[in-house]
Scaffold this motif. Sequence first.
Motif, PDB file in Angstrom:
ATOM      1  N   ILE A  36       0.785   3.926  -2.955  1.00  8.47           N
ATOM      2  CA  ILE A  36       0.260   5.253  -2.786  1.00  8.47           C
ATOM      3  C   ILE A  36       1.392   6.150  -2.867  1.00  8.47           C
ATOM      4  CG2 ILE A  36      -0.867   6.861  -0.872  1.00  8.47           C
ATOM      5  CD1 ILE A  36      -2.529   4.539  -0.072  1.00  8.47           C
ATOM      6  N   LEU A  44     -11.768   0.363  -5.618  1.00  6.74           N
ATOM      7  CA  LEU A  44     -10.606   0.937  -4.989  1.00  6.74           C
ATOM      8  C   LEU A  44     -10.164   2.284  -5.806  1.00  6.74           C
ATOM      9  CD1 LEU A  44      -8.911  -2.083  -3.824  1.00  6.74           C
ATOM     10  CD2 LEU A  44      -9.929  -0.246  -2.517  1.00  6.74           C
ATOM     11  N   GLY A  45     -11.003   2.603  -6.925  1.00 11.49           N
ATOM     12  CA  GLY A  45     -10.603   3.995  -7.230  1.00 11.49           C
ATOM     13  C   GLY A  45     -10.572   4.218  -8.763  1.00 11.49           C
ATOM     14  N   VAL A  68       0.807  -1.296   0.153  1.00 14.23           N
ATOM     15  CA  VAL A  68      -0.148  -0.082  -0.022  1.00 14.23           C
ATOM     16  C   VAL A  68       0.841   1.193   0.046  1.00 14.23           C
ATOM     17  CG1 VAL A  68      -1.752   1.378   1.360  1.00 14.23           C
ATOM     18  CG2 VAL A  68      -2.018  -0.978   1.121  1.00 14.23           C
ATOM     19  N   GLN A  81      -5.725   4.051  -5.591  1.00 13.67           N
ATOM     20  CA  GLN A  81      -6.244   4.946  -4.427  1.00 13.67           C
ATOM     21  C   GLN A  81      -5.423   6.193  -4.266  1.00 13.67           C
ATOM     22  OE1 GLN A  81      -5.395   1.393  -1.373  1.00 13.67           O
ATOM     23  NE2 GLN A  81      -7.686   1.930  -0.866  1.00 13.67           N
ATOM     24  N   ALA A 104      -3.168   0.189  -5.196  1.00 10.17           N
ATOM     25  CA  ALA A 104      -2.721   1.211  -4.083  1.00 10.17           C
ATOM     26  C   ALA A 104      -2.511   2.521  -4.786  1.00 10.17           C
ATOM     27  CB  ALA A 104      -1.664   0.792  -3.485  1.00 10.17           C
ATOM     28  N   ARG A 151      -6.691   8.660  -6.737  1.00 13.40           N
ATOM     29  CA  ARG A 151      -7.923   9.285  -6.373  1.00 13.40           C
ATOM     30  C   ARG A 151      -7.777  10.165  -4.983  1.00 13.40           C
ATOM     31  NH1 ARG A 151     -12.624   5.239  -4.409  1.00 13.40           N
ATOM     32  NH2 ARG A 151     -10.943   4.878  -2.657  1.00 13.40           N
ATOM     33  N   MET A 152      -6.756   9.895  -4.109  1.00 12.58           N
ATOM     34  CA  MET A 152      -6.705  10.799  -3.185  1.00 12.58           C
ATOM     35  C   MET A 152      -6.006  12.227  -3.526  1.00 12.58           C
ATOM     36  SD  MET A 152      -4.904   7.935  -0.540  1.00 12.58           S
ATOM     37  CE  MET A 152      -4.310   9.176   0.671  1.00 12.58           C
TER      38      MET A 152
END
Length: 267
Positions: free
Chosen positions: A190, A245-246, A186, A219, A216, A222-223
């Motif tokens: 990320i 998950l995105g 993860v 994600q 990840a 997306r963040m």
Amino acid sequence: MPAGKTMEQNTATEPIRCKAAVCKVAGQPLEMEEVEVAPPRAHEVRIRILCTSLCHTDVTFWRMKGFPPRHPSILGHEAAGVVESVGDHVHEVAVGDTVVPVFLAQCGDCPDCLSDRSNICSGLPARPGMPRDGTTRFSFAATGEPIHNFIGVSSFTEYTVVDVAHVVRLEPGVPPEKACLLSCGVSTGIGAAWKVAAVERGSSVAVFGLGAVGLAVAQGCRMRGAKRIIGVDMNPEKRDIGKRLGITDFINPDDIGERTVSESSRR
């Protein structure tokens, strides 16, 4: 009385005897063995492993011959656990804390740790064994033969010893089966989107391969506020989990044919 205590008898300053999956020969099945885990030395933390996962890096090193990890060794580097005891000069975590061990050190003082451009600690560079002295805290309970450490973590065991620079404290209540993924897969994914690619808000991105790291990455995108996140994978089952998950669009290269990527991603 044996030199090591059982898990029920242990104290913070004595060895613990427990079970571990030991890699004795490259490419051969791991063997469950009773091992002795020494108490933590200065700047070290002994952790009771609650959950560990299997990363492809573990498989890669398991297959290797003549290159670290040396044998016998205890593999594993994605885990979550509880601090059982700490050595001298450890102030970052305390007994009872939930933590994840990570294979990259963070001494917090070297130029690389203080820089926003690097996460490769030069104060405690990667080396065989424990990062400060190169030794191991593992041995076979029956013979005392040393067992090698694996990239500073060795999580395929009930207890492990990790340098405090390789430990991150978690808030209580994080499920260990999810927390164990934070230490490698993860954080790698990320981090790639957040720090390396520095994905911009409103941008469009493509993620090739929707394994643990790729998901990840999605994600992380997306963040960061990406508007369109195209997931590319040859496994059709990755469509649904990718959507959760995105990813906004999914492409299976086997299904494209003569269509363009833009046409295919909307299907």
